[in-house]
Design a protein around this motif. Structure first.
Motif, short mmCIF file in Angstrom:
data_model
loop_
_atom_site.label_atom_id
_atom_site.label_comp_id
_atom_site.label_asym_id
_atom_site.label_seq_id
_atom_site.Cartn_x
_atom_site.Cartn_y
_atom_site.Cartn_z
N GLY A 134 1.88 -39.00 -51.49
CA GLY A 134 0.90 -38.10 -52.07
C GLY A 134 0.65 -36.83 -51.28
O GLY A 134 -0.30 -36.09 -51.58
N LEU A 135 1.47 -36.54 -50.30
CA LEU A 135 1.32 -35.31 -49.54
C LEU A 135 2.07 -34.15 -50.21
O LEU A 135 3.07 -34.37 -50.90
N ARG A 136 1.58 -32.97 -50.02
CA ARG A 136 2.28 -31.76 -50.47
C ARG A 136 3.39 -31.50 -49.45
O ARG A 136 3.11 -31.32 -48.27
N VAL A 137 4.63 -31.45 -49.90
CA VAL A 137 5.78 -31.33 -49.01
C VAL A 137 6.40 -29.95 -49.16
O VAL A 137 6.68 -29.50 -50.28
N LEU A 138 6.63 -29.31 -48.02
CA LEU A 138 7.31 -28.03 -47.99
C LEU A 138 8.44 -28.14 -46.97
O LEU A 138 8.20 -28.35 -45.80
N MET A 139 9.68 -28.05 -47.43
CA MET A 139 10.84 -28.09 -46.54
C MET A 139 11.30 -26.67 -46.25
O MET A 139 11.45 -25.87 -47.18
N VAL A 140 11.50 -26.38 -44.98
CA VAL A 140 11.85 -25.01 -44.58
C VAL A 140 13.37 -24.86 -44.57
O VAL A 140 14.08 -25.50 -43.80
N ALA A 141 13.87 -24.00 -45.45
CA ALA A 141 15.31 -23.90 -45.69
C ALA A 141 16.10 -23.49 -44.45
O ALA A 141 17.23 -23.95 -44.26
N ASP A 142 15.53 -22.63 -43.62
CA ASP A 142 16.24 -22.17 -42.43
C ASP A 142 15.61 -22.70 -41.14
O ASP A 142 15.75 -22.11 -40.07
N ALA A 143 14.94 -23.85 -41.24
CA ALA A 143 14.42 -24.53 -40.05
C ALA A 143 14.74 -26.02 -40.12
O ALA A 143 14.09 -26.84 -39.49
N ASN A 144 15.75 -26.36 -40.95
CA ASN A 144 16.36 -27.69 -40.97
C ASN A 144 17.86 -27.48 -40.78
O ASN A 144 18.40 -26.43 -41.13
N ALA A 145 18.53 -28.48 -40.25
CA ALA A 145 19.96 -28.34 -39.99
C ALA A 145 20.70 -29.63 -40.27
O ALA A 145 20.23 -30.72 -39.93
N ALA A 146 21.88 -29.49 -40.86
CA ALA A 146 22.79 -30.59 -41.10
C ALA A 146 24.12 -30.28 -40.41
O ALA A 146 24.20 -29.36 -39.59
N ARG A 147 25.16 -31.01 -40.76
CA ARG A 147 26.47 -30.75 -40.15
C ARG A 147 27.28 -29.72 -40.93
O ARG A 147 28.15 -29.06 -40.36
N ARG A 148 26.97 -29.60 -42.23
CA ARG A 148 27.72 -28.67 -43.09
C ARG A 148 26.77 -28.01 -44.07
O ARG A 148 25.75 -28.60 -44.45
N ASP A 149 27.12 -26.81 -44.52
CA ASP A 149 26.29 -26.12 -45.51
C ASP A 149 26.11 -26.96 -46.77
O ASP A 149 25.00 -27.02 -47.31
N ARG A 150 27.15 -27.60 -47.24
CA ARG A 150 27.03 -28.32 -48.50
C ARG A 150 26.12 -29.53 -48.38
O ARG A 150 25.41 -29.87 -49.34
N ASP A 151 26.09 -30.18 -47.23
CA ASP A 151 25.15 -31.28 -47.02
C ASP A 151 23.71 -30.75 -47.02
O ASP A 151 22.80 -31.32 -47.63
#
Length: 222
Positions: free
Chosen positions: A179-196
């Motif tokens: 029930g929390l409002r979630v905001l994911m920061v597009a350029d402050a998260n990182a994966a191994r590849r762009d497509r992931d």
């Protein structure tokens, strides 16, 4: 040998923006936030992940900018570290194999929790520093973070860290379910590849929360 930091080429498909605008009449789910009821969640920014991945090193400055702005505005910063056990519990050895399971169980590093956060960050005394024993920081019974946020009447979480498509996505999904409002920061998260990375941004934006770049998050805070 480490390579220079890199940034993902992130994107949300234009058709997904159109879909959400048709549903709710606006592009972004959350047009404002109350800093006093907002927590920046920084997931797994420890040497094991930062040293191995140039995309993880690339997000360090943006996380620092958001942390400073949110603290100044009266919000909370929470650093979430992997505990020293494999994230799938009793089936980890069977699932990963014993060697990889032991490696995953050591990703959090040694020493007091505050000392294990990546050295470039300014971890303040009023920040929360917690461990999780699962991929998600919000799965019941696997991290004290949900209870600590509830005590502070937090209603919005800003998700950052590594890896986008594993611990960050797992945490975002469970936070939204709680029930929390979630905001994911597009350029402050990182994966191994762009497509992931972009696959997770699409999933979160479509079904679990908002997705914005750092500059827009700073505008919401400010």
């Amino acid at each position: 040998m480490q390579t220079d930091p890199e940034m993902h080429e992130w994107r949300i498909e234009p058709r997904e923006y159109v879909r959400q605008e048709a549903r709710r009449g606006r592009r972004h789910a959350y047009a404002s936030l109350d800093p006093a009821r907002t927590a920046l969640i920084v997931i797994d920014m420890v040497p094991f992940f930062v040293e191995a991945n140039p995309y993880v090193r690339g997000i360090v400055p943006n996380i620092g900018r958001i942390a400073e702005a949110l603290r100044t505005a009266g919000g909370l910063v929470a650093w979430v570290l992997p505990a020293n056990e494999a994230p799938l519990g009793r089936v980890s050895g069977e699932f990963y194999g014993p060697v990889v399971s032991q490696t995953f169980a050591a990703t959090g590093g040694e020493g007091p929790p505050r000392s294990r956060v990546w050295h470039a960050f300014d971890v303040r005394p009023d920040d929360l520093v917690v461990e999780k024993t699962a991929y998600s920081a919000f799965f019941p019974g696997r991290c004290v973070l949900p209870e600590l946020l509830a005590e502070r009447a937090i209603d919005t979480v800003v998700i950052t860290g590594a890896l986008t498509n594993v611990c960050c996505e797992s945490s975002a999904r469970d936070a939204a379910t709680a029930g929390l409002r979630v905001l994911m920061v597009a350029d402050a998260n990182a994966a191994r590849r762009d497509r992931d990375h972009n696959a997770t941004l699409h999933t979160i934006y479509r079904s679990f929360g908002d997705v914005r770049p750092t500059n827009e998050v700073l505008d919401l805070i400010g």
